[in-house]
Design a protein around this motif. Structure first.
Motif, short mmCIF file in Angstrom:
data_model
loop_
_atom_site.label_atom_id
_atom_site.label_comp_id
_atom_site.label_asym_id
_atom_site.label_seq_id
_atom_site.Cartn_x
_atom_site.Cartn_y
_atom_site.Cartn_z
N ALA A 1 -1.46 35.92 6.49
CA ALA A 1 -2.64 36.02 5.63
C ALA A 1 -2.27 36.55 4.25
CB ALA A 1 -3.67 36.93 6.29
N GLN A 2 -1.40 37.55 4.22
CA GLN A 2 -1.00 38.17 2.95
C GLN A 2 -0.33 37.15 2.02
OE1 GLN A 2 2.06 41.18 3.29
NE2 GLN A 2 1.12 42.42 1.68
N SER A 3 0.42 36.22 2.61
CA SER A 3 1.10 35.21 1.79
C SER A 3 0.14 34.17 1.21
CB SER A 3 2.18 34.50 2.62
OG SER A 3 1.59 33.69 3.62
N ILE A 4 -1.03 34.03 1.85
CA ILE A 4 -2.03 33.05 1.41
C ILE A 4 -3.05 33.66 0.45
CG2 ILE A 4 -3.88 31.51 2.24
CD1 ILE A 4 -2.30 31.27 4.87
N LEU A 5 -3.28 34.95 0.57
CA LEU A 5 -4.33 35.61 -0.20
C LEU A 5 -4.19 35.49 -1.72
CD1 LEU A 5 -5.06 38.79 1.95
CD2 LEU A 5 -6.61 36.88 1.48
N PRO A 6 -2.97 35.49 -2.30
CA PRO A 6 -2.88 35.27 -3.75
C PRO A 6 -3.47 33.93 -4.20
CG PRO A 6 -0.83 36.20 -2.95
CD PRO A 6 -1.64 35.87 -1.73
N THR A 7 -3.29 32.89 -3.38
CA THR A 7 -3.90 31.59 -3.69
C THR A 7 -5.41 31.67 -3.59
OG1 THR A 7 -1.96 30.44 -2.81
CG2 THR A 7 -3.99 29.15 -3.03
N VAL A 8 -5.90 32.37 -2.56
CA VAL A 8 -7.34 32.57 -2.42
C VAL A 8 -7.89 33.31 -3.63
CG1 VAL A 8 -9.15 33.66 -1.04
CG2 VAL A 8 -7.20 32.59 0.10
N SER A 9 -7.16 34.32 -4.08
CA SER A 9 -7.59 35.11 -5.23
C SER A 9 -7.74 34.25 -6.47
CB SER A 9 -6.58 36.24 -5.49
OG SER A 9 -6.93 36.98 -6.63
N ARG A 10 -6.75 33.38 -6.72
CA ARG A 10 -6.81 32.51 -7.90
C ARG A 10 -7.93 31.48 -7.78
NH1 ARG A 10 -1.22 32.65 -7.12
NH2 ARG A 10 -1.27 30.61 -6.10
N GLN A 11 -8.00 30.82 -6.64
CA GLN A 11 -8.97 29.74 -6.46
C GLN A 11 -10.41 30.24 -6.41
OE1 GLN A 11 -8.31 26.48 -6.46
NE2 GLN A 11 -6.11 26.77 -6.65
N GLU A 12 -10.62 31.40 -5.79
CA GLU A 12 -11.98 31.91 -5.60
C GLU A 12 -12.39 32.92 -6.67
OE1 GLU A 12 -13.87 30.55 -3.44
OE2 GLU A 12 -12.35 29.46 -2.29
N GLY A 13 -11.42 33.34 -7.49
CA GLY A 13 -11.74 34.25 -8.58
C GLY A 13 -12.10 35.65 -8.12
N ILE A 14 -11.41 36.16 -7.11
CA ILE A 14 -11.68 37.51 -6.63
C ILE A 14 -10.37 38.31 -6.55
CG2 ILE A 14 -11.56 36.82 -4.18
CD1 ILE A 14 -13.80 38.96 -3.71
N PRO A 15 -10.30 39.48 -7.17
CA PRO A 15 -9.08 40.30 -7.12
C PRO A 15 -8.85 40.84 -5.70
CG PRO A 15 -10.48 40.94 -8.98
CD PRO A 15 -11.30 40.04 -8.11
N ILE A 16 -7.59 40.88 -5.29
CA ILE A 16 -7.23 41.33 -3.94
C ILE A 16 -6.05 42.30 -4.05
CG2 ILE A 16 -6.43 40.62 -1.65
CD1 ILE A 16 -7.61 37.82 -2.29
N LEU A 17 -6.13 43.38 -3.28
CA LEU A 17 -5.03 44.34 -3.21
C LEU A 17 -4.66 44.51 -1.75
CD1 LEU A 17 -3.19 46.48 -4.58
CD2 LEU A 17 -5.06 48.13 -4.25
N SER A 18 -3.36 44.31 -1.42
CA SER A 18 -2.88 44.43 -0.04
C SER A 18 -2.09 45.73 0.13
CB SER A 18 -1.98 43.26 0.33
OG SER A 18 -2.73 42.11 0.63
#
Length: 364
Positions: free
Chosen positions: A313-330
């Motif tokens: 999940a952590q490896s995919i979340l940066p793509t989710v962050s860019r595509q969905e426009g939401i900042p994520i911190l792991s």
């Protein structure tokens, strides 16, 4: 039978109540401390998940206190949680402890195995007594989950820091005394009144963050360095994506009826991850997408170091962050994690979120 169990947030309160209502001699593990962690780290495999190490410390302390039966949950799929009980049992026996371990495995469409283990715990109790005890536990879990969700809403708005936390602890203590579903309903109303009576500024504008990740790390405050409390006291409203009632509903109730749950979450995850990877990796992606769609300011992802499903999940979340426009911190946490560095990263992330929100508000 002197029974014990691992700590897992408020689930420990419900487990203690269930075993007491069944007439068992309950020896709870002491509250998690640095000693607990050191014991677990000393005897668990070096690269085992952090939750396994904490569980090991819980069991060693409980066995030293006189417990002779350990109740542990089981699991399925790629997540190593399914092996916890077997690994822990062999290590503890090699250490010379004499005990019995009862593993409550997810039914996977068949309740017979789970019912068999429950019968062993129930002993000579009649079925009406057992059903009442299990029903009370279930109602207690749902009540504590709802109370916790309200805590997270109110904490960033309290006028006196710590007042909500004190009221919440009193509410949980009230629910711990319930022995029937009727008791749970009555005491939940009193507990909720305690929380709602704390003076709060309901007009206060706050950041809203979603919390996703591995279930143990989300539910056990000691493991996640009290992240919910820290964020709340920093003026942030947190919504946790997983509660123990959710896990029971998905993995015990619905799975035994051959019903697939979390459809909305899995549909949301589909563009980025469309298959099960173990644990809650799938849900971490889907819940993050849903938080983005609901207008949350950001997401914090918490996982135990070496957790394979959450690493996916952590490896995919940066793509989710860019595509969905939401900042994520792991955060990848283990026994080496320190609160000072953890807090510093949180504060920096919140500063960036506040700046982003201000720019969006004024269109700059």
């Amino acid at each position: 039978m002197k029974v014990t169990y691992p700590h897992l947030g408020s689930m420990s309160v419900a487990m203690h109540g269930l075993f007491t209502d069944l007439g068992l001699d309950v020896i709870p593990p002491p509250p998690i401390t640095k000693k607990t962690i050191n014991l677990g780290v000393m005897h668990a495999p070096e690269f085992a998940c952090f939750p396994l190490k904490i569980n090991m410390g819980n069991f060693i302390e409980a066995l030293e206190a006189g417990a002779d039966t350990i109740v542990m949950a089981g699991g399925t799929g790629p997540c190593r949680f399914g092996y916890y009980a077997q690994v822990q049992r062999e290590i503890l026996r090699d250490m010379g402890y004499d005990f019995k371990m009862i593993v409550l495995e997810p039914p996977q469409g068949q309740l017979s195995g789970l019912i068999g283990e429950l019968k062993e715990l129930c002993g000579e109790n009649r079925w009406p007594t057992t059903v009442n005890a299990v029903h009370t536990m279930w109602r207690k879990i749902k009540a504590m989950d709802k109370l916790h969700a309200r805590l997270l809403q109110l904490r960033p708005r309290e006028l006196e820091q710590g007042a909500i936390t004190t009221a919440y602890k009193k509410g949980v203590a009230l629910l711990a005394t319930a022995h029937t579903p009727k008791d749970v309903n009555r005491l939940y109303s009193r507990a909720l009144t305690l929380l709602n009576s704390v003076p709060c500024n309901y007009e206060k504008s706050v950041l809203r963050l979603g919390l996703v990740g591995e279930i143990y790390m989300l539910l056990e405050p000691y493991a996640n360095l009290q992240v919910e409390k820290l964020l709340g006291e920093m003026g942030v409203e947190v919504e946790r994506s997983i509660y123990i009632s959710h896990w029971i509903r998905e993995h015990l109730i619905l799975s035994s009826l051959h019903i697939k749950g979390s459809r909305a979450t899995k549909n949301a995850a589909a563009p980025y991850l469309n298959h099960f990877v173990g644990g809650h990796g799938w849900e971490s992606i889907g819940d993050t997408v849903r938080y983005a769609h609901r207008g949350y300011d950001g997401v914090i992802h918490i996982l135990p170091f070496t957790c394979t499903p959450e690493i996916v999940a952590q490896s995919i979340l940066p793509t989710v962050s860019r595509q969905e426009g939401i900042p994520i911190l792991s955060f990848s946490l283990d026994e080496q994690s320190g609160e000072a560095g953890f807090r510093t990263r949180l504060e920096a992330f919140l500063d960036l979120l506040q700046q982003r929100k201000t720019k969006q508000r004024f269109g700059t």
